[in-house]
Enzyme design. Structure first.
Site, PDB file in Angstrom:
ATOM      1  NE  ARG A  14      -1.216   2.693   2.563  1.00 20.82           N
ATOM      2  CZ  ARG A  14      -0.698   3.877   2.858  1.00 20.82           C
ATOM      3  NH1 ARG A  14      -0.690   4.857   1.976  1.00 20.82           N
ATOM      4  NH2 ARG A  14      -0.140   4.070   4.043  1.00 20.82           N
ATOM      5  CG  ASP A  15       3.379   4.206   3.031  1.00 23.62           C
ATOM      6  OD1 ASP A  15       3.595   5.032   2.142  1.00 23.62           O
ATOM      7  OD2 ASP A  15       3.560   4.443   4.236  1.00 23.62           O
ATOM      8  CG  HIS A 208       3.980   4.672   9.203  1.00 27.52           C
ATOM      9  ND1 HIS A 208       3.399   3.682   8.456  1.00 27.52           N
ATOM     10  CD2 HIS A 208       4.476   5.563   8.306  1.00 27.52           C
ATOM     11  CE1 HIS A 208       3.528   3.962   7.165  1.00 27.52           C
ATOM     12  NE2 HIS A 208       4.174   5.104   7.047  1.00 27.52           N
ATOM     13  CG  HIS A 210       8.272   7.784   5.895  1.00 28.63           C
ATOM     14  ND1 HIS A 210       7.914   8.133   4.628  1.00 28.63           N
ATOM     15  CD2 HIS A 210       7.245   7.031   6.369  1.00 28.63           C
ATOM     16  CE1 HIS A 210       6.726   7.629   4.339  1.00 28.63           C
ATOM     17  NE2 HIS A 210       6.291   6.963   5.380  1.00 28.63           N
ATOM     18  CB  CYS A 241      10.018  11.321  -0.215  1.00 23.40           C
ATOM     19  SG  CYS A 241       9.323  12.973  -0.279  1.00 23.40           S
ATOM     20  CG  ASN A 250       6.938   3.466   4.486  1.00 23.48           C
ATOM     21  OD1 ASN A 250       6.298   4.053   5.334  1.00 23.48           O
ATOM     22  ND2 ASN A 250       6.530   3.343   3.232  1.00 23.48           N
TER      23      ASN A 250
HETATM   24 ZN    ZN Z   1       4.696   5.704   5.162  1.00 21.78          ZN
END
Ligand code: ZN
Length: 320
Positions: A14-15, A208, A210, A241, A250
């Site tokens: 997902r992420d 969570h 990064h 990113c 992440n």
């Molecule tokens: Zn994330």
């Protein structure tokens, strides 16, 4: 969690994929998810339930969740930004829903066109739907931009805490904290998670983190020392990113698991099998940059898992 000490929740499908421009084909995603499960991961965030026209990468969300529900012992998790997404995810059979709520009003408006207070109301509606349709389904909130926001800058810690308490009161089983933009530092992480756990007790959720600025593992360790035992990570640090070229997204699952296992904390994940999952990911996205220091260096020669097991093949890939 009897046989593990920390839960690693794999959010790559997902992420990670949400931040990759190319679409990964559904059969390749299924092969990757199977390989992650075979490596021992017990919770996978599979997809985001949003309209396919907004995020074509997530058009196969329901199919992925249905498939994941056939894998023994796996918690099939889905991200749902609103009530409509929650309806679709529950219909697909998701075991756990995660709702992203921005601590920063500026980020919240830009992302979902709702204020944080409106998102508390949305969460209350989702919790009511869950009670009615699938009471056994877990409901989690990830508080994004909890450590800072690229739009508004600093986010006051008191506001984060007030929002977290409001979300727990509105029906979230767990509220975790997300460093969406890679702005957190370990002192801040330790402080904020300590406050969160004091305020929410058992409802304090996952970290969570990064790795945008290289502090992903340090921040996870700080959260661990504050008592956190559930961590999100993505294989290969997938989802770099777009505003920080060369930086991973992440924290990389491989590196995080290596850290915990080396510290004597059982994750239940086999790092060699995880390497096979990485190959499945790369096969589905040829040429996509994948991150992680452990995959480049290999396991140390004398490495022993936290449960006392030794790797089947003892070898380091790197020299010098
Ligand atoms: Zn994330």
């Amino acid at each position: 969690m009897n046989d593990i000490d920390v839960l690693i929740s794999e959010v790559g499908p997902r992420d990670g994929l949400q931040n990759v421009a190319r679409r990964m084909a559904t059969p390749a995603k299924l092969a990757w998810i199977d390989a992650l499960h075979a490596a021992g991961l017990r919770e996978i965030e599979l997809a985001s339930f949003v309209p396919a026209r907004l995020l074509p990468q997530m058009a196969d969300a329901a199919e992925l969740v249905s498939h994941a529900c056939t894998l023994p012992g796996l918690t099939a998790m889905a991200l749902v930004p609103n009530l409509r997404g929650a309806e679709a995810a529950l219909a697909a059979g998701a075991h756990k829903l995660t709702v992203p709520v921005s601590a920063s009003p500026a980020h919240s408006l830009a992302n979902v066109r709702k204020s944080p207070a409106q998102m508390v109301d949305e969460l209350r509606s989702i919790a009511a739907l869950r009670r009615e349709r699938a009471p056994q389904t877990r409901l989690e909130v990830g508080l994004s931009t909890a450590f800072g926001c690229s739009l508004q800058g600093a986010v006051p810690e008191d506001e984060v805490l007030v929002l977290a308490e409001a979300l727990a009161e509105a029906g979230a089983d767990e509220v975790g904290l997300s460093d969406t933009t890679g702005m957190a530092n370990p002192a801040q992480v330790r402080r904020l998670f300590t406050r969160l756990r004091a305020a929410l007790g058992e409802r304090a959720g996952a970290a969570h983190m990064h790795n945008t600025r290289g502090l992903g593992l340090a921040n996870c360790l700080a959260a661990f020392e504050a008592g956190v035992r559930s961590f999100d990570a993505s294989q290969g640090g997938l989802g770099g990113c777009p505003f920080a070229p060369g930086a991973s997204g992440n924290v990389a699952t491989e590196d995080l698991i290596f850290m915990f296992e080396a510290m004597g904390q059982r994750t239940g994940v086999d790092l060699e099998a995880l390497q096979a999952a990485r190959a499945a990911l790369q096969a589905g996205l040829p040429g996509e940059p994948l991150y992680g220091m452990l995959p480049a260096a290999g396991l140390p020669r004398d490495f022993v898992y936290a449960n006392g097991r030794r790797p089947a093949v003892a070898a380091g890939a790197a020299h010098g």
